[in-house]
Structure formats: C-alpha cells, structure tokens
Design an enzyme around this catalytic site. Sequence first.
Site, mmCIF file in Angstrom:
data_model
loop_
_atom_site.group_PDB
_atom_site.id
_atom_site.type_symbol
_atom_site.label_atom_id
_atom_site.label_comp_id
_atom_site.label_asym_id
_atom_site.label_seq_id
_atom_site.Cartn_x
_atom_site.Cartn_y
_atom_site.Cartn_z
ATOM 1 C CD GLN A 149 -2.731 1.037 2.600
ATOM 2 O OE1 GLN A 149 -2.550 0.161 3.439
ATOM 3 N NE2 GLN A 149 -3.716 1.890 2.692
ATOM 4 N N GLY A 150 0.837 2.023 -1.076
ATOM 5 C CA GLY A 150 1.635 3.236 -1.193
ATOM 6 C C GLY A 150 0.846 4.476 -0.820
ATOM 7 C CE1 TYR A 151 -3.842 4.160 -0.509
ATOM 8 C CE2 TYR A 151 -4.919 4.712 1.553
ATOM 9 C CZ TYR A 151 -4.985 4.255 0.260
ATOM 10 O OH TYR A 151 -6.205 3.890 -0.266
ATOM 11 C CB SER A 152 2.338 6.819 5.049
ATOM 12 O OG SER A 152 1.155 6.568 5.768
ATOM 13 C CB SER A 184 3.249 -3.487 5.652
ATOM 14 O OG SER A 184 3.091 -2.699 6.799
ATOM 15 C CD GLU A 268 -6.550 -0.482 7.256
ATOM 16 O OE1 GLU A 268 -5.449 -0.780 7.728
ATOM 17 O OE2 GLU A 268 -6.817 0.646 6.821
ATOM 18 C CB SER A 393 -3.000 9.870 14.734
ATOM 19 O OG SER A 393 -3.679 11.045 14.333
ATOM 20 C CD GLU A 395 -3.823 12.716 18.476
ATOM 21 O OE1 GLU A 395 -3.336 12.700 19.617
ATOM 22 O OE2 GLU A 395 -3.571 11.838 17.622
#
Length: 420
Positions: A149-152, A184, A268, A393, A395
């Site tokens: 998964q190429g997100y962050s 990951s 997810e 997160s 928040e």
Amino acid sequence: MDFEFGVEDEAFRSEARGWLEEHLTGEFAQARGRGGPGSEHEGGEVRRAWERELGAGGWVGIGWEGAGLLAPSGKDRTAYKTKTPYGNRTATLTQQVVWAEEYARAQAPARYGHIGENLLAPTLLAYGSEEQKKEFLPAVARGEHMWCQGYSEPGAGSDLAGLRTAAVRDGDTYRISGQKIWTSLAHDADWCFVLARTEAGSVRHQGISFLLVPMDQPGRIEVRPIRQLTGTIEFNEVFFDGAVARAEHVVGGEGNGWQVAMGLLAFERGVSTLVQQIGFAEELGRVLREAAASGAVRDPVVKDRLVRQWAELRTMRWNALRTLGSGGDPGAPSVAKLLWGGWHQRLGELAMQVRGTLATVGPQDWSEQAPYELDALQRLFLFTRADTIYGGSDEIQRGIIAERVLGLPREPKGSQGGGR
C-alpha cells in the site's frame, strides 16, 4: 441484527476446521503463529506458499461479489458448492466470520496476502472497471500476487492529503516520482496501489489518483527496509524514480483517488477486525498466564486491569458484529480504530507490568554473548507504541467522528491535518 450462527454456518465451520487441520502440516505447521504484528517479516517464503495453498483450496476471496472471470482452470473445484466469479467460495457474512474465527484459532500463519484480499479487492469491486477486476482479482484469489500500500509519505502520514508523490501522463502510461514510507511487505510485493498527484499544482484532496503499479521495475523503484525498535524490518521506504503505471490501471478515474482511497480505508475495518480480535484474545491469554506465574495476579490493581482488558475485548467483539450488520455507518471505522488501538497499547503496558523487573531483560543468558532477542511480550509492548498512530492517529479519528457523525464544524486547516 440477529448474528447467531445457524446450522449451515456450523457446517461451514466444520468444513473450514477440517481443511485447516488437513493442510496445516509439514512446513506450514512449522509456520503456525508466525508473521504477527511486529514480526511480519518472518517466514516470507513459506507464507507465500501458504497463500497459494489457500487459493487452491478456495479460501481466498470468499464472499467476493461481482460478475466476470472464474478462478484458474486446471484446479479440481468440484467440491465447491458455489464459486464467486472473481474469487473462490461464496460465503454469507456469518460464514466469513466463521472462517476468520477458525483461521485464527488454528494459529495459521499470518496472512501474507491480506492487503490484496482485504484492501485492494473490495476497492476494485467497488470502484474498478470490469477489465481491472478481470485482470487482478483472479491472481489474488489464487494466492499468487502479493500487494503493498503506497499511501504514507514523509511529512504526510496521518495528514495523507499532504502527499507529494507525482504521476505525469506520458502517452498511455504515467511516470511516477516520489517517496512512500512505512510500506508493509514492499520488499516482497508484486504490485503496489499508489496515491499520487496527477494534476500539477493541485492541493489537498484534489488532483489525486489511485494507480496500480508493478513493483518489478529495477532502477525505477527502490525498496529500503526500516529497522524498528523490535529489531525487525517489516516496514520499508519506497522510492519511485520514473516508475511506470499503465493509464488503464487508474482506479476510479483520474483525479478521483481521494474518494477511492477513503473507500479502501473503510474496507480495512471489515470482517478482518474479528480476526484481529481473536489474535488479541490469544495475547491476553498469554498475559494472564504470565500474571499467574509471576504472582502479579494477586495484586488487586493488576487484577482489575486484567478484568477490564477482558471486558473491553468482549465489548469490541460485539461492536464489530453490530457494525458489520449496520450497513455503512460513516463513523464505524474510526470508532473501531479508537477502540482497538488504545486497548492493544494498554495490553502491551500490562504485559510489562505483570512481569515486573524481568520485563527489562532478554530471554537469553547474557553470559552467552548471543544476539539480544526480544520475546513475544516484549515485542508486543514495543510494537503497540504505534497502535494509536498508524492507520490514522487517534486525533484524526476523533476529528472524523466529530465532523462526519456528530456534524460539528470543521477545524481550521492545519489544526489536525485533515488526515483521513
């Protein structure tokens, strides 16, 4: 919703349990329990082989919906009562829960194909073209293609809308440049779904596309492992330097990537959360045994914390079952993440509390001069430090609940990052 297991569900349970007992032998039996949180790097080769075993047995993609291509020819599938067009067995929601429970209770290897089966596949079924479904889903169902998964990105983790990776149209392809992080299993993935800006000068949620990118591009894609506090390297940095993605591999249309990405994050928190909770129960049982062995269970404060952990885990289970039957509650994924993230983190802290001073030393004799190795509970404690951060997160989750469920005013830009 009535979520009792019926006669057909119990027959399905018996079939699933029998198959697992028959096939979790040899090298697969040796991989039992491997690859869990903080140890995703373990046993990669045998776990990939296990994915293919699951696929051949018809256990990947159960319950997928759609119409199109059947899973591979040449396999004996006469025992399957019904097949889904892209996956394998059909299964009701309760039967998917049954399979998840039996899989976890058998301590089968942690799924190497989780990202492809539980994140990519539902996303393609919801947003993908017929051609994309036919091209990608059967290979996932056979346990052949692994995904990451190429997100962050650095500086755009929970604030995902701040991503800077760019994809420039070049004829019938896109050229991708940028960096992803905390990816990951990228070191062993065949494909990556990547969020990238396809509109120059776009900001925040606009101009983002969801691209399917082959990882086998030497010189254009570089994967660098990231060593964690636990000593493991399940996460990676991924660098794209002109990596190629085909134009027909944009999911949901150019510029619609944010909608697709948010849909994926909602998937997810589906049936897989129940698998996660069974794993949590195993970890709680280990902590209880440790408390009994050390005598910490006689401390009334510790006993209260142990009981509270058990009660909260039961509450999470019933909330997950209720959510699965509620149909589209916009706040459900965020509520689930808040519940399990904090619970798991507290369990890691409790694991160290019941062990006392022994929590600070390794299981090996220091005099042996062997490499310092952490045991399962020490890895649990260190890994759970991140539970309230990754995947959005706390928040960010509270902001989503406030705005999308409670209807409260949006916070000013930059105050909470926009995240999910």
